[in-house]
Write an enzyme that holds these catalytic residues in place. Structure first.
Site, PDB file in Angstrom:
ATOM      1  N   ASP A  14       0.810  -1.220   0.000  1.00  8.20           N
ATOM      2  CA  ASP A  14       0.000   0.000   0.000  1.00  8.20           C
ATOM      3  C   ASP A  14       0.845   1.272   0.000  1.00  8.20           C
ATOM      4  O   ASP A  14       0.663   2.153   0.849  1.00  8.20           O
ATOM      5  CB  ASP A  14      -0.939   0.014   1.218  1.00  8.20           C
ATOM      6  N   GLU A 174     -11.269   1.052  -3.349  1.00  6.29           N
ATOM      7  CA  GLU A 174     -10.375   1.425  -2.249  1.00  6.29           C
ATOM      8  C   GLU A 174      -9.265   2.334  -2.764  1.00  6.29           C
ATOM      9  O   GLU A 174      -9.192   2.645  -3.948  1.00  6.29           O
ATOM     10  CB  GLU A 174      -9.767   0.176  -1.608  1.00  6.29           C
TER      11      GLU A 174
END
Length: 500
Positions: A14, A174
């Site tokens: 991420d 997301e």
């Protein structure tokens, strides 16, 4: 020049990036591990050096009782008016918050909480205002990418939370990030789940609150149709512009263990992909929308050389940067020295969602030799050694074990779901330090006891049973040194992790 992906290897998922003057700064998720949110810097986008963590104090993040793959989710790093901000989610407590610092090489603030749900938060600054985004549900009950204005000093909302984009229809929207480029607002996100169907999508609009028009050829980046290709799970990206005006995407992906073996155990890693804007204002990414293991580019000077570290030892790693703990450690059980590690065990075992005496490095490549000398001192039952750790229920242990009768042995134990099995055990006939050795490959780990220079095999274990496809979750394998047992102390010396 040519550069290889990933640019940061091992469990560093991420990624988010920002540029300040001539330096790039990058953060990654850390989940249940502490310190939280690893922080890197780079001058050229391909060579990254860890300079710290954003969450270094227990007061900044609650990790007690957090299950594996809970805790600290996807962070975003941004710079505004001389100050760095890192915003993230503690998914276990369901809280979004940010911390800040005026000195990137120093400590970060206490958390500032934002009363907006969802995960994967983002900060955007414009005209003296601060806007907060996450993927979740707005105050009106509509889901998607949710945005509100906040007071950056207090985190208090200055506007309702409103869904501004619902994505392109892929599952698990997301990782929203907002940019203003050449007068337009670009909203980039990920869909498909952080698995083999992962992808980057985006839209653009004339106002930061929308409406947004989706890129006609979404997804802009994905490897989902490349069956058999090593790099998979490409998604969750962040854009950055270099000093020459070129755009890049830092994003996650993972390496599967074999062409037709759809398992990955090193975790989600950091990849670099070039981005190109067309005359129509839409951008493309990578090689026809794909991320490659090797890119050839004229955007990085030929004088730049991609460096890679092949050997980790106690002496050439930093306990505060390279190593991490499970949740909040009891520091009195650790004595960290330049050339050795002293651990004092507790009754907390590796199979519990707590904080055992455990300190670890991320495994960064498939092929490696891992070894160390272990001197066990125990008055009761206990053990100490090396663990290849994915989570509480998926780890392989090579350890010295002490019995209640004072006997000692070396064991190889496999922990796969509900099956906990000591597969091999060799009795030790003498006191003193014992050398433990693990050889890692793409598909198997090989375990050895070394005595008088002779390698005694203790069998093998398949890497796939430590993979995300088997274990689930969002982390990767860590090479841990541990001790278990209230009256157990262990000294670790001559540690090496050497990659081929």
């Amino acid at each position: 020049m040519k550069y290889s992906n990933p640019v940061i290897k091992g469990f560093y998922p991420d990624p988010s990036v920002c540029k300040v003057e001539d330096t790039y700064y990058l953060v990654c998720s850390s989940f249940q591990y502490f310190p939280g949110v690893p922080l890197f810097e780079s001058q050229d986008l391909i060579n990254w050096t860890q300079i710290g963590h954003c969450l270094t104090r227990e007061s900044q993040v609650q990790l007690g009782g957090v299950n594996s793959s809970g805790g600290v989710f996807a962070p975003t790093i941004r710079y505004h008016a001389g100050r760095f901000y890192m915003t993230t989610t503690n998914d276990t407590t369901r809280q979004n918050f940010y911390v800040w610092t005026d000195d990137i090489y120093s400590e970060w603030s206490e958390p500032v909480y934002v009363d907006q749900g969802g995960i994967d938060p983002d900060l955007y600054f414009e005209d003296g205002k601060a806007f907060f985004m996450s993927n979740g549900t707005g105050d009106d009950g509509i889901g998607g990418v949710v945005q509100c204005e906040i007071n950056i000093s207090t985190g208090a909302k200055r506007s309702p939370s409103r869904s501004i984009w619902q994505g392109t229809g892929g599952r698990y929207l997301e990782s929203p990030h907002l940019y203003k480029i050449d007068g337009r607002y670009y909203l980039m996100a990920a869909e498909g789940g952080t698995e083999y169907g992962h992808m980057v999508v985006y839209a653009r609009g004339d106002r930061l609150s929308g409406p947004f028009e989706a890129y006609p050829h979404n997804p802009v980046l994905t490897n989902r149709n490349l069956g058999g290709y090593e790099l998979q799970g490409v998604g969750h990206g962040d854009l950055v512009q270099d000093g020459n005006g070129h755009w890049w995407m830092l994003h996650l992906g993972f390496r599967q263990i074999g062409r037709w073996l759809t398992y990955h155990h090193l975790g989600r890693e950091v990849f670099l992909t070039p981005v190109t804007f067309g005359e129509d204002g839409w951008f493309t990414a990578g090689h026809d929308g794909l991320t490659l293991t090797l890119f050839t580019t004229d955007r990085i000077p030929e004088t730049v050389r991609q460096r890679g570290k092949k050997l980790d030892t106690f002496e050439n790693t930093d306990w505060a940067l390279d190593w991490c703990y499970l949740r909040h450690p009891e520091k009195s059980n650790y004595k960290l020295q330049n050339d050795r590690l002293l651990l004092h065990g507790t009754d907390v075992a590796l199979d519990e969602p707590a904080s055992p005496t455990f300190i670890a490095l991320r495994q960064k490549d498939f092929d490696a030799t891992i070894a160390c000398e272990v001197l066990l001192s125990a008055r009761e039952e206990g053990e100490a050694g090396i663990t290849l750790y994915m989570d509480e229920n998926h780890h392989y242990d090579l350890a010295i074990r002490s019995g209640a009768d004072g006997s000692r042995s070396v064991i190889k134990r496999l922990n796969i779901g509900d099956v906990k099995s000591v597969e091999q055990e060799i009795k030790l006939g003498r006191e003193g330090a014992v050398r433990l050795l693990i050889r890692s490959g793409h598909e198997r780990y090989h375990f050895f006891l070394v005595e008088d220079g002779r390698e005694i095999p203790l069998g093998t274990a398949q890497t796939r049973y430590l993979s995300s496809e088997v274990a689930g979750g969002f982390t990767g394998v860590l090479i841990g040194l541990y001790a278990v047992g209230q009256d157990v102390s262990a000294e670790f010396t001559q540690f090496i992790c050497e990659y081929v």
